[in-house]
Scaffold this motif. Structure first.
Motif, PDB file in Angstrom:
ATOM      1  N   ILE A 186       0.852  -1.218   0.000  1.00 53.70           N
ATOM      2  CA  ILE A 186       0.000   0.000   0.000  1.00 53.70           C
ATOM      3  C   ILE A 186       0.878   1.255   0.000  1.00 53.70           C
ATOM      4  CG2 ILE A 186      -1.648   1.343   1.408  1.00 53.70           C
ATOM      5  CD1 ILE A 186      -2.754  -1.486   2.298  1.00 53.70           C
ATOM      6  N   LEU A 187       1.950   1.238   0.811  1.00 52.89           N
ATOM      7  CA  LEU A 187       2.866   2.389   0.876  1.00 52.89           C
ATOM      8  C   LEU A 187       3.512   2.643  -0.492  1.00 52.89           C
ATOM      9  CD1 LEU A 187       4.551   1.584   4.302  1.00 52.89           C
ATOM     10  CD2 LEU A 187       3.219   3.635   3.824  1.00 52.89           C
ATOM     11  N   ARG A 224       2.722   5.750  -3.224  1.00 53.64           N
ATOM     12  CA  ARG A 224       3.980   6.498  -3.428  1.00 53.64           C
ATOM     13  C   ARG A 224       4.442   7.231  -2.168  1.00 53.64           C
ATOM     14  NH1 ARG A 224       2.569   8.923  -9.403  1.00 53.64           N
ATOM     15  NH2 ARG A 224       2.453   6.914 -10.447  1.00 53.64           N
ATOM     16  N   VAL A 225       4.232   6.584  -1.015  1.00 57.60           N
ATOM     17  CA  VAL A 225       4.712   7.153   0.254  1.00 57.60           C
ATOM     18  C   VAL A 225       6.192   6.804   0.422  1.00 57.60           C
ATOM     19  CG1 VAL A 225       4.394   7.147   2.777  1.00 57.60           C
ATOM     20  CG2 VAL A 225       2.401   6.976   1.265  1.00 57.60           C
ATOM     21  N   ILE A 226       6.574   5.624  -0.117  1.00 56.02           N
ATOM     22  CA  ILE A 226       7.983   5.178  -0.027  1.00 56.02           C
ATOM     23  C   ILE A 226       8.470   4.785  -1.421  1.00 56.02           C
ATOM     24  CG2 ILE A 226       7.836   4.378   2.372  1.00 56.02           C
ATOM     25  CD1 ILE A 226       7.508   1.493   1.191  1.00 56.02           C
ATOM     26  N   ALA A 227       9.784   4.568  -1.522  1.00 55.41           N
ATOM     27  CA  ALA A 227      10.378   4.160  -2.812  1.00 55.41           C
ATOM     28  C   ALA A 227       9.953   2.734  -3.166  1.00 55.41           C
ATOM     29  CB  ALA A 227      11.895   4.254  -2.723  1.00 55.41           C
ATOM     30  N   ALA A 287      12.442  -1.590   1.853  1.00 59.28           N
ATOM     31  CA  ALA A 287      12.017  -2.652   2.787  1.00 59.28           C
ATOM     32  C   ALA A 287      11.682  -1.980   4.122  1.00 59.28           C
ATOM     33  CB  ALA A 287      13.142  -3.655   2.961  1.00 59.28           C
ATOM     34  N   TRP A 288      11.065  -2.720   5.062  1.00 60.04           N
ATOM     35  CA  TRP A 288      10.668  -2.124   6.347  1.00 60.04           C
ATOM     36  C   TRP A 288      11.858  -1.532   7.101  1.00 60.04           C
ATOM     37  CZ3 TRP A 288       6.516  -0.031   7.880  1.00 60.04           C
ATOM     38  CH2 TRP A 288       5.267  -0.493   7.452  1.00 60.04           C
ATOM     39  N   THR A 289      13.037  -2.166   6.958  1.00 59.82           N
ATOM     40  CA  THR A 289      14.210  -1.672   7.708  1.00 59.82           C
ATOM     41  C   THR A 289      14.790  -0.383   7.115  1.00 59.82           C
ATOM     42  OG1 THR A 289      15.462  -3.277   6.420  1.00 59.82           O
ATOM     43  CG2 THR A 289      14.914  -3.894   8.692  1.00 59.82           C
ATOM     44  N   VAL A 335       0.163   3.452   7.473  1.00 57.50           N
ATOM     45  CA  VAL A 335       0.538   4.457   6.464  1.00 57.50           C
ATOM     46  C   VAL A 335       0.704   5.822   7.150  1.00 57.50           C
ATOM     47  CG1 VAL A 335      -0.248   5.719   4.409  1.00 57.50           C
ATOM     48  CG2 VAL A 335      -0.547   3.242   4.525  1.00 57.50           C
ATOM     49  N   LYS A 336      -0.228   6.153   8.051  1.00 55.75           N
ATOM     50  CA  LYS A 336      -0.144   7.446   8.759  1.00 55.75           C
ATOM     51  C   LYS A 336       1.062   7.481   9.708  1.00 55.75           C
ATOM     52  CE  LYS A 336      -4.869   9.006   8.273  1.00 55.75           C
ATOM     53  NZ  LYS A 336      -5.802   8.003   7.804  1.00 55.75           N
ATOM     54  N   ALA A 337       1.460   6.308  10.230  1.00 55.27           N
ATOM     55  CA  ALA A 337       2.656   6.247  11.089  1.00 55.27           C
ATOM     56  C   ALA A 337       3.916   6.517  10.253  1.00 55.27           C
ATOM     57  CB  ALA A 337       2.748   4.888  11.768  1.00 55.27           C
TER      58      ALA A 337
END
Length: 577
Positions: free
Chosen positions: A481-482, A486-489, A493-495, A559-561
């Motif tokens: 979803i992120l 387009r909130v992340i590349a 990865a989570w880390t 996502v909001k976090a």
């Protein structure tokens, strides 16, 4: 000024010429036009003015001013002239202002304080930040007021209130000046702290006052037992309740208005062992004009909300536990729909906010005006939009469904934990599945999470922490979803992702201020309608909705976090509750 703008490189000759032409046409100041058209920022303009006038510029946006220095200029004067004292050395007082030509105010301050006044220029935002500190210094005085006022009061003999104090004595207590000041202080304190509820709880030897701030209860102060009867009487007088009724619960409301706020208090009294417990809900009447984006709706959910509130018929349901912001969501929808072409009628218990041009009816079961009876009459009032405060029983559910079938847009709330859970709940209320399938357009489930303050700490998850979170949350789904939004590349990865923790400060004691919603919006598509008619379980409905791009509340919260609005811990706390 034109020369200084060109020399400093803040504006080009062409932009200045364009602004001059507009100033000649409209009669506005050149500086205002340059700021409004974003040629220069307000701060750059003020710094330039300070340079031209030879007055130092100060940035006070982060400054904490000593209350004794702040109080050198009385609050009404500071607000009226946008001038604040921020530093005192010997017989000189440094003041920050927006208009250095206001010589009259500077002269008045010289005479009043008998100090040498050193004017400084600052930004409107900085002045506002310092003005808010007057309220903070008031809070520091509150505890002292309570101590002073209660020292002169004597306690009633134990159990006297329950036995029955004469009506005239209660009226006298309510009009007692110390009691009035204590109650006013409690209410003002709650407004300043942005509390949503005030709890006044009688204990054996004292009275406990608690405020609910951002959904969490905090002890505010402890009062002597001597003030209990007086405070109860005072609040009953304000809320127009029976003074001498101590054995039965009562409900009422009153309003406080000032230049800065307009707050309605909904008052509920309940007999407990040591007296009467009073709970007040604070409803800010000037907090209208909320938007769905401001509430926390984003991307697909926001689009679904806007699409469905434009539909002329059908039903939109908002679900969640008490205090999850359902009513605020419905009021925001009504605010968007509230145009001269639309007739909106509501039946509520209780009416939370008064809204202009909306016909609001209060449920009164004691005289037979229930949700069901009120709704029967409402549909004869030619409404386009009907808002039913809550669907509590089979009769109200059936009438709401019929109203949606007969050409109305119906908005209502239900107490269920998830969006999909609302459909089996309606079936439990004996509503036929085919009627639900043909009327319900959208179901929104929501919770409220606390928002982080601007100043927060960054951190990243370790592989072990990601593995622990995977037990409760579909972390891979959240990652998709992120990336989709387009909130992340694309290759993150989570880390690699920054998350945030609260950073307590003087302005933000918990590191949180305000709340934002986390949502799941279930769009009733043809496939979902088919499942409803087959009386599918909530799990089956949710699985299908997720295949059709519904984000769950947990996913929306995560996502909001990542966006820095809240924390992972806060999302998990609210979901687990």
């Amino acid at each position: 000024m034109k020369t200084f703008l060109l020399d400093s490189g803040l504006a080009t000759a062409a932009k200045i010429k364009q602004a001059e032409d507009e100033a000649a046409k409209t009669g506005q100041k050149l500086a205002d036009i340059l700021v409004n058209s974003k040629v220069i920022t307000a701060e750059e303009l003020i710094k330039l003015q300070a340079y031209i006038l030879g007055v130092p510029f100060v940035d006070l946006s982060e400054e904490r001013v000593d209350p004794s220095v702040l109080q050198t200029i009385p609050e009404p004067l500071a607000r009226a002239h946008n001038i604040v004292a921020f530093r005192k050395k010997g017989n000189t007082l440094e003041v920050a202002m927006l208009d250095p030509d206001d010589l009259q105010t500077i002269d008045f301050l010289k005479k009043k304080t008998r100090l040498k006044i050193l004017p400084r220029l600052t930004t409107p935002a900085a002045v506002k930040h310092i003005l808010q500190q007057y309220q903070k210094s008031l809070e520091a005085e509150f505890g002292d007021i309570i101590k002073q006022e209660t020292s002169g009061l004597t306690a009633l003999p134990e159990g006297e209130v329950e036995v029955g104090v004469a009506g005239e004595d209660l009226v006298k207590m309510a009009e007692d000046l110390p009691i009035i000041r204590i109650v006013d202080t409690l209410l003002k304190h709650a407004i300043l702290q942005d509390a949503s509820d005030i709890h006044i709880e009688p204990l054996e030897k004292e009275v406990l006052v608690r405020y609910r701030i951002d959904g969490i209860l905090h002890d505010a102060m402890t009062l002597p037992k001597a003030v209990q009867a007086g405070i109860t009487a005072r609040l009953k007088v304000l809320a127009n309740l029976k003074l001498d009724e101590h054995r039965l619960p009562q409900d009422g409301r009153f309003k406080i208005e000032s230049d800065e706020y307009q707050v309605s208090f909904r008052v509920s009294t309940l007999p407990v062992f040591d007296g009467e417990k009073i709970v007040m809900r604070l409803l800010r009447e000037n907090s209208q004009g909320l938007t769905l984006e401001g509430l926390g709706f984003r991307s697909h959910a926001l689009e679904l909300m806007h699409r469905n509130i434009k539909r002329p018929v059908g039903m939109i349901l908002v679900t969640g536990p008490t205090g999850s912001g359902k009513t605020t969501t419905l009021y925001t929808v009504m605010d968007i729909l509230n145009t001269p072409q639309v007739n909106i009628s509501t039946i509520e218990d209780p009416i939370e906010y008064r809204m202009p041009r909306i016909n609001q009816t209060q449920v009164k079961p004691q005289i037979g005006l229930t949700f069901a009876n009120g709704l029967r009459s409402l549909v004869r009032q030619d409404p386009d939009v009907v808002m039913v405060g809550e669907i509590r029983d089979a009769e109200t559910a059936s009438l709401a469904i019929n109203a949606a079938l007969t050409g109305h847009l119906v908005l209502s709330t239900l107490h269920t934990n998830s969006a999909a859970g609302a459909l089996p709940r309606l079936i439990d209320m004996q509503v036929e599945p085919f009627l639900i399938a043909s009327t319900v357009n959208l179901i929104v489930a929501q919770r409220l999470v606390r928002k982080l303050c601007d100043d927060k700490d960054k951190y990243r998850l370790t592989q072990e922490q990601v593995a622990i979170l995977k037990r409760d949350v579909d972390m891979d789904g959240v990652l998709e979803i992120l990336k989709r939004d387009r909130v992340i590349a694309k290759n993150a990865a989570w880390t690699d992702i920054d998350l945030y923790r609260p950073k307590p400060s003087a302005d933000c004691p918990d590191g949180y201020k305000g709340r934002v919603g986390i949502y799941e919006t279930l769009n009733v598509t043809p496939t979902i309608r088919e499942l409803i008619t087959k009386s599918a379980t909530s799990d089956e409905l949710e699985a299908q909705a997720r295949r059709e791009a519904m984000d769950t509340m947990v996913e929306d919260g995560f996502v909001k976090a990542v966006q820095g609005f809240t924390t992972v811990e806060e999302v998990l706390r609210v979901i687990r509750e």
